[in-house]
Design a protein around this motif. Structure first.
Motif, PDB file in Angstrom:
ATOM      1  N   PRO A 188      36.553  44.888   8.872  1.00  0.00           N
ATOM      2  CA  PRO A 188      38.179  45.030   8.718  1.00  0.00           C
ATOM      3  C   PRO A 188      38.374  46.225   8.496  1.00  0.00           C
ATOM      4  O   PRO A 188      37.842  47.011   7.543  1.00  0.00           O
ATOM      5  CB  PRO A 188      38.517  44.205   7.585  1.00  0.00           C
ATOM      6  N   ASN A 189      39.404  47.025   9.018  1.00  0.00           N
ATOM      7  CA  ASN A 189      39.936  48.358   8.714  1.00  0.00           C
ATOM      8  C   ASN A 189      38.872  49.310   8.865  1.00  0.00           C
ATOM      9  O   ASN A 189      39.214  50.468   8.314  1.00  0.00           O
ATOM     10  CB  ASN A 189      40.409  48.579   7.320  1.00  0.00           C
ATOM     11  N   GLU A 190      37.879  48.961   9.712  1.00  0.00           N
ATOM     12  CA  GLU A 190      37.136  50.418  10.201  1.00  0.00           C
ATOM     13  C   GLU A 190      36.798  50.097  11.658  1.00  0.00           C
ATOM     14  O   GLU A 190      35.810  49.252  12.277  1.00  0.00           O
ATOM     15  CB  GLU A 190      35.508  50.112   9.289  1.00  0.00           C
ATOM     16  N   HIS A 262      35.986  38.723   3.776  1.00  0.00           N
ATOM     17  CA  HIS A 262      37.486  38.894   4.343  1.00  0.00           C
ATOM     18  C   HIS A 262      37.813  37.728   4.980  1.00  0.00           C
ATOM     19  O   HIS A 262      39.084  37.454   5.272  1.00  0.00           O
ATOM     20  CB  HIS A 262      37.398  39.882   4.908  1.00  0.00           C
TER      21      HIS A 262
END
Length: 351
Positions: A188-190, A262
């Motif tokens: 997530p977010n990468e 997550h």
């Protein structure tokens, strides 16, 4: 010595770590696609300015394009000097490159040299660097790979991270690819790097290894997320000795619950990824797994995914692709505490 000094990449490579800065003078988009690892982006022309000047060059010719581009370039270089390098001493030695080693890096290198810094410009620019990387990955160094194998959740990534922490040589392809290597492996977010950037990162690791010492690497498939492992590197890995990590399934469930926390917080994201398995397991099974995720039955869901999807797929793949797996040394882990991985890593590193 007269500066700027202009050198080809082969001549620069042995001294690449000695530069105080590696400056990529290309636009943001060019830099994002790929760059020399460790380089900072200081555009001489940003994305919009590059389009403007390039359009003028095609429509009206080089002279008019340069008249418009020169003041833009001068302002950008001045801003970089004022905001980034004003405090640098006379001995500060940067390397500057652009796309082909021409106007953009030449302008920056000339000004830096006129100030008095011993600046070096990469002859041929990024294109010569990229040609070197491509050739090097077609004929990588002969390394003593030790392939860490084990079913999903057995702690391979944690083991590699621990090995790296105690000084062992580690090629962590999943870390370089920003992906955990399965349908649920997106971080997530990468976002993942581009294919070219991934290859640069792999090349940069390979060139630093001592061939006389083992290099630990995970038993990856040909692709890590959307990225392809360089073909010759994969061939060498698949022909190398294996280490089989053994961890009980309850502990594997615990480990995956930690690593994929997550998904526990956002079952909808997990369900979106599970939809990719419809062709393998059918809509009815996927809907049942959706219900488990939505109902908070994550441990039970992870256990079923291991039993019905991951373990059968992994065992088929490992037997087919890693020819020395039947002779693998077994590494048993009793638990998933940091000390368990530390003790295992020390045993491997000392072997």
């Amino acid at each position: 010595m007269k500066y700027p000094e202009v050198l080809g990449f082969d001549a620069l490579l042995p001294q690449l770590e000695t530069f105080d800065a590696i400056i990529d003078a290309r636009s943001e988009a060019e830099y994002a696609l790929d760059h020399i690892p460790g380089a900072i982006n200081c555009p001489v022309l940003n994305d919009e300015e590059r389009v403007l000047v390039g359009t003028l060059y095609k429509q009206t010719g080089a002279f008019e394009a340069k008249k418009v581009g020169a003041p833009i370039i001068a302002r950008n270089i001045a801003r970089h000097i004022e905001t980034l390098w004003a405090d640098k001493p006379r001995e500060w030695r940067p390397l500057v490159y652009c796309w082909r080693g021409g106007n953009r890096s030449g302008a920056m290198a000339h000004i830096l040299a006129r100030i008095g810094w011993p600046v070096v410009q990469l002859e041929g620019g990024y294109k010569t660097y990229r040609a070197h990387v491509s050739a090097a990955l077609e004929n990588p160094p002969e390394l003593d790979f030790r392939v860490v194998c084990g079913t999903t959740g057995s702690g391979k990534s944690r083991l590699l991270e621990t090995l790296d922490g105690i000084g062992a040589q580690v090629l962590d392809l999943e870390k370089l690819a920003a992906h955990r290597g399965s349908v649920l492996g997106h971080l997530p977010n990468e976002p993942q790097p581009t294919q070219k950037m991934f290859e640069s990162l792999v090349w940069n690791k390979l060139r630093r290894f001592d061939p006389s010492k083992p290099v630990f690497v995970e038993s990856e498939s040909k692709k890590v997320g959307n990225l392809r492992v360089p073909g010759v590197v994969m061939e060498r890995m698949r022909a190398s000795p294996c280490i089989a990590v053994n961890l009980s399934r309850p502990n594997r469930v615990r480990l995956l619950m930690e690593d994929y926390e997550h998904f526990c917080a956002d079952p909808s994201a997990l369900n979106t990824q599970l939809d990719h398995l419809v062709q393998l397991h059918g809509r009815a099974q996927i809907e049942a797994w959706h219900a488990m995720a939505n109902g908070g039955e994550m441990a039970e869901l992870v256990d079923q995914l291991l039993e019905q999807h991951y373990d059968p797929a992994y065992l088929r793949s490992i037997d087919r692709n890693f020819v020395r797996y039947p002779q693998a040394d077994v590494l048993a882990l009793d638990d998933i505490a940091p000390d368990d991985f530390l003790q295992a890593a020390r045993r491997l590193h000392a072997a």
